[in-house]
Motif scaffolding. Structure first.
Motif, mmCIF file in Angstrom:
data_model
loop_
_atom_site.group_PDB
_atom_site.id
_atom_site.type_symbol
_atom_site.label_atom_id
_atom_site.label_comp_id
_atom_site.label_asym_id
_atom_site.label_seq_id
_atom_site.Cartn_x
_atom_site.Cartn_y
_atom_site.Cartn_z
ATOM 1 N N GLN A 1 0.842 -1.193 0.000
ATOM 2 C CA GLN A 1 0.000 0.000 0.000
ATOM 3 C C GLN A 1 0.880 1.248 0.000
ATOM 4 N N GLU A 2 0.545 2.193 -0.853
ATOM 5 C CA GLU A 2 1.319 3.430 -0.865
ATOM 6 C C GLU A 2 1.207 4.136 0.480
ATOM 7 N N ALA A 3 2.237 4.868 0.841
ATOM 8 C CA ALA A 3 2.246 5.583 2.118
ATOM 9 C C ALA A 3 1.427 6.859 2.002
ATOM 10 N N ALA A 4 0.495 7.035 2.923
ATOM 11 C CA ALA A 4 -0.308 8.257 2.951
ATOM 12 C C ALA A 4 0.564 9.416 3.422
ATOM 13 N N THR A 5 0.367 10.577 2.823
ATOM 14 C CA THR A 5 1.223 11.721 3.126
ATOM 15 C C THR A 5 0.622 12.666 4.167
ATOM 16 N N GLY A 6 -0.583 12.393 4.662
ATOM 17 C CA GLY A 6 -1.194 13.249 5.672
ATOM 18 C C GLY A 6 -0.334 13.350 6.918
ATOM 19 N N ASN A 7 -0.358 14.498 7.562
ATOM 20 C CA ASN A 7 0.496 14.740 8.726
ATOM 21 C C ASN A 7 0.020 14.022 9.980
ATOM 22 N N ILE A 8 -1.285 13.770 10.077
ATOM 23 C CA ILE A 8 -1.858 13.252 11.318
ATOM 24 C C ILE A 8 -2.689 12.005 11.023
ATOM 25 N N GLU A 9 -2.572 11.032 11.908
ATOM 26 C CA GLU A 9 -3.398 9.823 11.814
ATOM 27 C C GLU A 9 -4.538 9.928 12.830
ATOM 28 N N PHE A 10 -5.749 9.692 12.362
ATOM 29 C CA PHE A 10 -6.930 9.716 13.210
ATOM 30 C C PHE A 10 -7.575 8.329 13.217
ATOM 31 N N GLU A 11 -8.044 7.916 14.389
ATOM 32 C CA GLU A 11 -8.786 6.660 14.520
ATOM 33 C C GLU A 11 -10.217 7.017 14.910
ATOM 34 N N VAL A 12 -11.153 6.647 14.035
ATOM 35 C CA VAL A 12 -12.568 6.968 14.257
ATOM 36 C C VAL A 12 -13.332 5.671 14.505
ATOM 37 N N PHE A 13 -13.861 5.534 15.707
ATOM 38 C CA PHE A 13 -14.607 4.338 16.109
ATOM 39 C C PHE A 13 -16.096 4.674 16.117
ATOM 40 N N VAL A 14 -16.902 3.820 15.482
ATOM 41 C CA VAL A 14 -18.339 4.074 15.419
ATOM 42 C C VAL A 14 -19.125 2.784 15.638
ATOM 43 N N VAL A 15 -20.264 2.929 16.273
ATOM 44 C CA VAL A 15 -21.237 1.844 16.426
ATOM 45 C C VAL A 15 -22.578 2.372 15.958
ATOM 46 N N LYS A 16 -23.235 1.628 15.106
ATOM 47 C CA LYS A 16 -24.527 2.043 14.565
ATOM 48 C C LYS A 16 -25.593 2.044 15.650
ATOM 49 N N ASP A 17 -26.535 2.985 15.557
ATOM 50 C CA ASP A 17 -27.614 3.065 16.530
ATOM 51 C C ASP A 17 -28.581 1.894 16.335
ATOM 52 N N PRO A 18 -28.868 1.135 17.389
ATOM 53 C CA PRO A 18 -29.771 -0.016 17.254
ATOM 54 C C PRO A 18 -31.218 0.386 16.945
ATOM 55 N N GLN A 19 -31.587 1.616 17.276
ATOM 56 C CA GLN A 19 -32.986 2.020 17.172
ATOM 57 C C GLN A 19 -33.254 3.002 16.034
ATOM 58 N N LYS A 20 -32.307 3.882 15.758
ATOM 59 C CA LYS A 20 -32.537 4.959 14.789
ATOM 60 C C LYS A 20 -31.750 4.704 13.508
ATOM 61 N N THR A 21 -32.467 4.543 12.409
ATOM 62 C CA THR A 21 -31.837 4.302 11.117
ATOM 63 C C THR A 21 -31.016 5.515 10.688
ATOM 64 N N GLY A 22 -29.805 5.242 10.189
ATOM 65 C CA GLY A 22 -28.960 6.323 9.702
ATOM 66 C C GLY A 22 -28.280 7.132 10.779
ATOM 67 N N PHE B 1 -21.620 -0.519 7.848
ATOM 68 C CA PHE B 1 -20.958 -1.279 8.895
ATOM 69 C C PHE B 1 -21.692 -1.091 10.219
ATOM 70 N N THR B 2 -21.882 -2.181 10.946
ATOM 71 C CA THR B 2 -22.532 -2.105 12.254
ATOM 72 C C THR B 2 -21.578 -1.561 13.309
ATOM 73 N N ILE B 3 -20.337 -1.982 13.221
ATOM 74 C CA ILE B 3 -19.271 -1.486 14.094
ATOM 75 C C ILE B 3 -18.016 -1.410 13.246
ATOM 76 N N ALA B 4 -17.233 -0.354 13.447
ATOM 77 C CA ALA B 4 -16.027 -0.200 12.635
ATOM 78 C C ALA B 4 -15.080 0.778 13.315
ATOM 79 N N ARG B 5 -13.795 0.619 12.989
ATOM 80 C CA ARG B 5 -12.802 1.614 13.372
ATOM 81 C C ARG B 5 -11.989 1.957 12.130
ATOM 82 N N TYR B 6 -12.076 3.216 11.731
ATOM 83 C CA TYR B 6 -11.409 3.709 10.539
ATOM 84 C C TYR B 6 -10.080 4.364 10.917
ATOM 85 N N SER B 7 -9.026 4.028 10.194
ATOM 86 C CA SER B 7 -7.736 4.683 10.345
ATOM 87 C C SER B 7 -7.569 5.637 9.167
ATOM 88 N N LEU B 8 -7.517 6.938 9.458
ATOM 89 C CA LEU B 8 -7.523 7.964 8.427
ATOM 90 C C LEU B 8 -6.294 8.850 8.571
#
Length: 290
Positions: free
Chosen positions: A110-131, A186-193
């Motif tokens: 994978q090519e190396a990303a050139t962004g200065n900062i790495e962010f980790e975004v963790f999300v869990v979908k709402d069980p009751q409210k769509t979207g 995704f129901t649960i995910a952690r994105y590395s950006l």
């Protein structure tokens, strides 16, 4: 280990409360599981990544060479940066290809990303409210080394996490959730950006390093700037929502063998050799001497 233990105990308690089967958790993202490869394939996830987020990536072969260095080499499936290494020249790539771990699973380049900062975004979908989401935590990754392209992870002693969730308004969090949802439901995910700043991240100017769909942990639980009470509230809200989401799967067909196939993949991953900086430097020096 203590944090993971608390996550499991709270999740089991909520499953008992909601009369749900705990191992339904492993089915939450089952639609993205590759039943042929028996993994959540990074290559599959790359294929559904929006073009503007995507880093050039391919399964390594002996007849292929990167167009430029550095690049990152990583197993097609893995967690917590296991087996990941930064490849800075052909000598290091050759050493990786000759290593024992390279022989037991596909490796991605994978090519190396050139962004200065790495962010980790963790999300869990709402069980009751769509979207909607029920949990979102955002951490900024801080690495104390002088390496421009470090391999960050929870086992890297030079990696630290700082929770920055409160720096985003509710509207900004919702906008980020909507943007990330473009990749998949995704129901649960952690994105590395990777992005140059929090502002550019919110302006949707980022690259996706990877997304973890299998038992991802909110890295804010490892941050140094949250109190114990704040961490407990995050832990509580996460496991409460996951138990509710698992409950919704009680009457649905099970994708066979995700948990056990992941155990096999994890065992295979433990055989993966990680090239550390000393090893790669020795390889580079040998190449220069020759």
């Amino acid at each position: 280990m203590i944090i993971r233990g608390l996550l499991i105990l709270h999740y089991l308690a909520f499953c008992f409360r909601f009369l749900t089967i705990p191992w339904r958790y492993f089915q939450l993202n089952a639609r993205y599981f590759n039943n042929q490869k028996k993994i959540f394939s990074k290559q599959d996830l790359d294929a559904i990544t929006p073009e503007e987020w995507r880093l050039n990536q391919y399964i390594d072969r002996s007849d292929l060479l990167p167009t430029r260095y550095p690049v990152f080499a990583k197993p097609e499936w893995g967690q917590n940066s296991t087996g990941v290494s930064c490849i800075r020249n052909y000598a290091e790539l050759k050493a990786l290809r000759e290593s024992p771990g390279y022989q037991v699973q596909n490796y991605l380049i994978q090519e190396a990303a050139t962004g200065n900062i790495e962010f980790e975004v963790f999300v869990v979908k709402d069980p009751q409210k769509t979207g909607q989401f029920s949990v979102m935590s955002i951490t900024q990754v801080i690495n104390s080394s002088t390496d421009k392209f470090p391999v960050n992870g929870i086992y890297n002693t030079e990696t630290q996490y700082q929770d920055i969730t409160d720096q985003l308004t509710v509207t900004e969090q919702q906008a980020l959730w909507k943007e990330l949802n473009r990749m998949g439901d995704f129901t649960i995910a952690r994105y590395s950006l990777k992005a140059d700043s929090l502002n550019t991240l919110l302006q949707r100017q980022f690259k996706l390093v990877e997304v973890n769909l299998y038992v991802p942990m909110p890295l804010s639980l490892l941050s140094h700037n949250l109190t114990r009470l704040q961490k407990y509230q995050l832990l509580y809200n996460t496991t409460y929502s996951l138990a509710q989401l698992a409950q919704q799967l009680n009457g649905k067909k099970v994708t066979q063998g995700i948990f056990f196939n992941k155990l096999i993949a994890a065992k295979r991953g433990r055989n993966t050799r990680i090239l550390n900086q000393d090893e790669t430097n020795k390889t580079s020096n040998l190449q220069v001497d020759q």
